[in-house]
Design a protein around this motif. Structure first.
Motif, PDB file in Angstrom:
ATOM      1  N   UNK A   1       0.811  -1.216   0.000  1.00 47.65           N
ATOM      2  CA  UNK A   1       0.000   0.000   0.000  1.00 47.65           C
ATOM      3  C   UNK A   1       0.844   1.266   0.000  1.00 47.65           C
ATOM      4  N   UNK A   2       2.035   1.188   0.559  1.00 55.72           N
ATOM      5  CA  UNK A   2       2.883   2.383   0.641  1.00 55.72           C
ATOM      6  C   UNK A   2       3.244   2.947  -0.726  1.00 55.72           C
ATOM      7  N   UNK A   3       3.205   2.116  -1.781  1.00 51.68           N
ATOM      8  CA  UNK A   3       3.565   2.627  -3.114  1.00 51.68           C
ATOM      9  C   UNK A   3       2.493   3.548  -3.679  1.00 51.68           C
ATOM     10  N   UNK A   4       1.316   3.614  -3.001  1.00 53.27           N
ATOM     11  CA  UNK A   4       0.301   4.576  -3.439  1.00 53.27           C
ATOM     12  C   UNK A   4       0.806   6.008  -3.306  1.00 53.27           C
ATOM     13  N   UNK A   5       1.751   6.228  -2.417  1.00 49.59           N
ATOM     14  CA  UNK A   5       2.341   7.566  -2.261  1.00 49.59           C
ATOM     15  C   UNK A   5       2.987   8.013  -3.569  1.00 49.59           C
ATOM     16  N   UNK A   6       3.708   7.110  -4.235  1.00 46.26           N
ATOM     17  CA  UNK A   6       4.362   7.447  -5.491  1.00 46.26           C
ATOM     18  C   UNK A   6       3.332   7.597  -6.623  1.00 46.26           C
ATOM     19  N   UNK A   7       2.273   6.809  -6.573  1.00 39.48           N
ATOM     20  CA  UNK A   7       1.208   6.961  -7.570  1.00 39.48           C
ATOM     21  C   UNK A   7       0.560   8.336  -7.425  1.00 39.48           C
ATOM     22  N   UNK A   8       0.267   8.745  -6.187  1.00 37.19           N
ATOM     23  CA  UNK A   8      -0.325  10.059  -5.953  1.00 37.19           C
ATOM     24  C   UNK A   8       0.628  11.172  -6.416  1.00 37.19           C
ATOM     25  N   UNK A   9       1.913  10.965  -6.243  1.00 30.14           N
ATOM     26  CA  UNK A   9       2.882  11.960  -6.720  1.00 30.14           C
ATOM     27  C   UNK A   9       2.781  12.124  -8.226  1.00 30.14           C
ATOM     28  N   UNK A  10       2.647  11.002  -8.933  1.00 27.77           N
ATOM     29  CA  UNK A  10       2.506  11.054 -10.392  1.00 27.77           C
ATOM     30  C   UNK A  10       1.191  11.706 -10.796  1.00 27.77           C
ATOM     31  N   UNK A  11       0.123  11.437 -10.038  1.00 29.09           N
ATOM     32  CA  UNK A  11      -1.167  12.073 -10.314  1.00 29.09           C
ATOM     33  C   UNK A  11      -1.071  13.585 -10.114  1.00 29.09           C
ATOM     34  N   UNK A  12      -0.290  14.003  -9.128  1.00 25.92           N
ATOM     35  CA  UNK A  12      -0.110  15.433  -8.883  1.00 25.92           C
ATOM     36  C   UNK A  12       0.679  16.102 -10.002  1.00 25.92           C
ATOM     37  N   UNK A  13       1.499  15.336 -10.682  1.00 27.87           N
ATOM     38  CA  UNK A  13       2.286  15.879 -11.792  1.00 27.87           C
ATOM     39  C   UNK A  13       1.478  15.982 -13.082  1.00 27.87           C
ATOM     40  N   UNK A  14       0.307  15.319 -13.125  1.00 26.29           N
ATOM     41  CA  UNK A  14      -0.526  15.444 -14.309  1.00 26.29           C
ATOM     42  C   UNK A  14      -1.128  14.167 -14.844  1.00 26.29           C
ATOM     43  N   UNK A  15      -0.808  13.017 -14.247  1.00 32.60           N
ATOM     44  CA  UNK A  15      -1.433  11.765 -14.678  1.00 32.60           C
ATOM     45  C   UNK A  15      -2.915  11.775 -14.304  1.00 32.60           C
ATOM     46  N   UNK A  16      -3.722  10.964 -14.996  1.00 32.76           N
ATOM     47  CA  UNK A  16      -5.174  11.006 -14.829  1.00 32.76           C
ATOM     48  C   UNK A  16      -5.708  10.017 -13.809  1.00 32.76           C
ATOM     49  N   UNK A  17      -5.160   8.820 -13.768  1.00 30.52           N
ATOM     50  CA  UNK A  17      -5.611   7.825 -12.786  1.00 30.52           C
ATOM     51  C   UNK A  17      -4.489   6.857 -12.483  1.00 30.52           C
ATOM     52  N   UNK A  18      -4.627   6.206 -11.330  1.00 29.37           N
ATOM     53  CA  UNK A  18      -3.580   5.318 -10.880  1.00 29.37           C
ATOM     54  C   UNK A  18      -4.081   3.904 -10.683  1.00 29.37           C
ATOM     55  N   UNK A  19      -3.150   2.974 -10.697  1.00 34.80           N
ATOM     56  CA  UNK A  19      -3.444   1.564 -10.458  1.00 34.80           C
ATOM     57  C   UNK A  19      -2.321   0.958  -9.643  1.00 34.80           C
ATOM     58  N   UNK A  20      -2.674   0.460  -8.470  1.00 31.87           N
ATOM     59  CA  UNK A  20      -1.713  -0.278  -7.644  1.00 31.87           C
ATOM     60  C   UNK A  20      -1.981  -1.761  -7.799  1.00 31.87           C
ATOM     61  N   UNK A  21      -0.940  -2.517  -8.115  1.00 36.15           N
ATOM     62  CA  UNK A  21      -1.027  -3.973  -8.098  1.00 36.15           C
ATOM     63  C   UNK A  21      -0.430  -4.421  -6.775  1.00 36.15           C
ATOM     64  N   UNK A  22      -1.289  -4.919  -5.902  1.00 39.42           N
ATOM     65  CA  UNK A  22      -0.895  -5.224  -4.537  1.00 39.42           C
ATOM     66  C   UNK A  22       0.020  -6.443  -4.502  1.00 39.42           C
ATOM     67  N   UNK A  23       1.195  -6.250  -3.910  1.00 42.84           N
ATOM     68  CA  UNK A  23       2.173  -7.338  -3.824  1.00 42.84           C
ATOM     69  C   UNK A  23       3.124  -7.016  -2.680  1.00 42.84           C
ATOM     70  N   UNK A  24       3.218  -7.907  -1.715  1.00 48.16           N
ATOM     71  CA  UNK A  24       4.047  -7.666  -0.534  1.00 48.16           C
ATOM     72  C   UNK A  24       5.393  -8.368  -0.596  1.00 48.16           C
ATOM     73  N   UNK A  25       5.679  -9.043  -1.678  1.00 44.70           N
ATOM     74  CA  UNK A  25       6.957  -9.739  -1.821  1.00 44.70           C
ATOM     75  C   UNK A  25       7.755  -9.115  -2.960  1.00 44.70           C
ATOM     76  N   UNK A  26       9.089  -9.203  -2.919  1.00 46.59           N
ATOM     77  CA  UNK A  26       9.896  -8.656  -4.023  1.00 46.59           C
ATOM     78  C   UNK A  26       9.553  -9.340  -5.344  1.00 46.59           C
ATOM     79  N   UNK A  27       9.588  -8.560  -6.411  1.00 49.32           N
ATOM     80  CA  UNK A  27       9.284  -9.104  -7.738  1.00 49.32           C
ATOM     81  C   UNK A  27      10.483  -8.888  -8.655  1.00 49.32           C
ATOM     82  N   UNK A  28      10.703  -9.849  -9.524  1.00 46.28           N
ATOM     83  CA  UNK A  28      11.801  -9.771 -10.483  1.00 46.28           C
ATOM     84  C   UNK A  28      11.362  -8.954 -11.689  1.00 46.28           C
ATOM     85  N   UNK A  29      12.300  -8.531 -12.549  1.00 43.81           N
ATOM     86  CA  UNK A  29      11.909  -7.820 -13.775  1.00 43.81           C
ATOM     87  C   UNK A  29      10.931  -8.611 -14.639  1.00 43.81           C
TER      88      UNK A  29
END
Length: 262
Positions: free
Chosen positions: A71-99
């Motif tokens: 959930x903490x990554x919503x902070x970065x999504x909101x930052x992007x929305x403040x810069x001019x993006x229209x909507x955000x999407x968080x894919x919830x994942x609590x474990x590290x992910x590879x490329x």
């Protein structure tokens, strides 16, 4: 000009702020994130800025920002929305992910969103893999341009100038396409306070891996993390003769080997 306003998806990642000195846990199991300032990955900021500039030019109709993490990554999504993006999407994942995991998740999102352009930072400053954009393009079977220092959209095509070892390379490709951004593409703006307040009211959806029918497949294991070796103090020498003697005789100094035939 394009025939219709484009949809752009920008992927952003939450990382340790680049001004913060990274600390390693005492047991060397990982990086210590406790009480550490987190920010949007700098290359992702550049991708967001480029999407916003394309929208301001009338080429883009919608910007969707995607981030994968807790959930903490919503902070970065909101930052992007403040810069001019229209909507955000968080894919919830609590474990590290590879490329590859990230590319698979973004592939699924593209099937739902049908975007014309995927904009990603060329790499994240934590893992420095520089792989996700290329993997995503392969999964989608889209043309790609990496390390972009200039992006131009016209006649439903992307004309991208890339930084390569020998200078600059300009490529043209049809849309939809994947583009990864380099440092010299633009200078990201700062969000004004009214924009930050407006971003709180912009839509931000949350999906789980199950919603996307994704199972993490990474077989990468983090074994240990070490701090960089501290640089040894230099030595002040009093003469050229002493310098040459040190270079020749000090076992701690490695001289380059020259080709005898050169």
């Amino acid at each position: 000009m394009t025939n219709h306003p484009l949809k752009v998806i920008v992927a952003v990642k939450r990382v340790i702020d680049y001004n913060v000195k990274v600390r390693v846990k005492a047991d060397r199991s990982d990086v210590d994130l406790s009480n550490t300032k987190m920010s949007m990955n700098p290359f992702c900021e550049i991708a967001v800025e480029e999407a916003v500039r394309l929208k301001e030019a009338g080429l883009v109709g919608e910007i969707v920002v995607v981030s994968i993490g807790p959930k903490s990554c919503q902070e970065q999504i909101r930052s992007a929305l403040a810069l001019g993006a229209d909507r955000g999407l968080q894919v919830e994942c609590d474990t590290p992910v590879s490329p590859l995991d990230v590319a698979n998740i973004l592939h699924k999102i593209q099937q739902e969103e049908n975007a014309d352009i995927f904009l990603l930072g060329k790499q994240s400053i934590d893992a420095d893999n520089n792989q996700t954009g290329q993997m995503l393009a392969a999964l989608l079977d889209f043309p790609q341009a990496t390390c972009a220092s200039r992006v131009k959209i016209e006649h439903n095509k992307a004309i991208v100038t890339r930084e390569v070892d020998g200078g600059l390379l300009t490529v043209e490709m049809s849309l939809p396409a994947v583009i990864t951004t380099d440092l010299r593409l633009n200078e990201p703006r700062f969000a004004a306070l009214p924009k930050i307040m407006q971003a709180k009211r912009k839509p931000l959806a949350v999906k789980t891996l199950a919603d996307l029918a994704i199972e993490l497949t990474t077989d990468i294991e983090l074994i240990s993390v070490d701090s960089p070796t501290q640089r040894q103090a230099g030595v002040i020498l009093s003469s050229v003769d002493e310098l040459m003697s040190t270079l020749r005789n000090d076992p701690n100094v490695q001289m380059p080997k020259h080709d005898k035939e050169a």
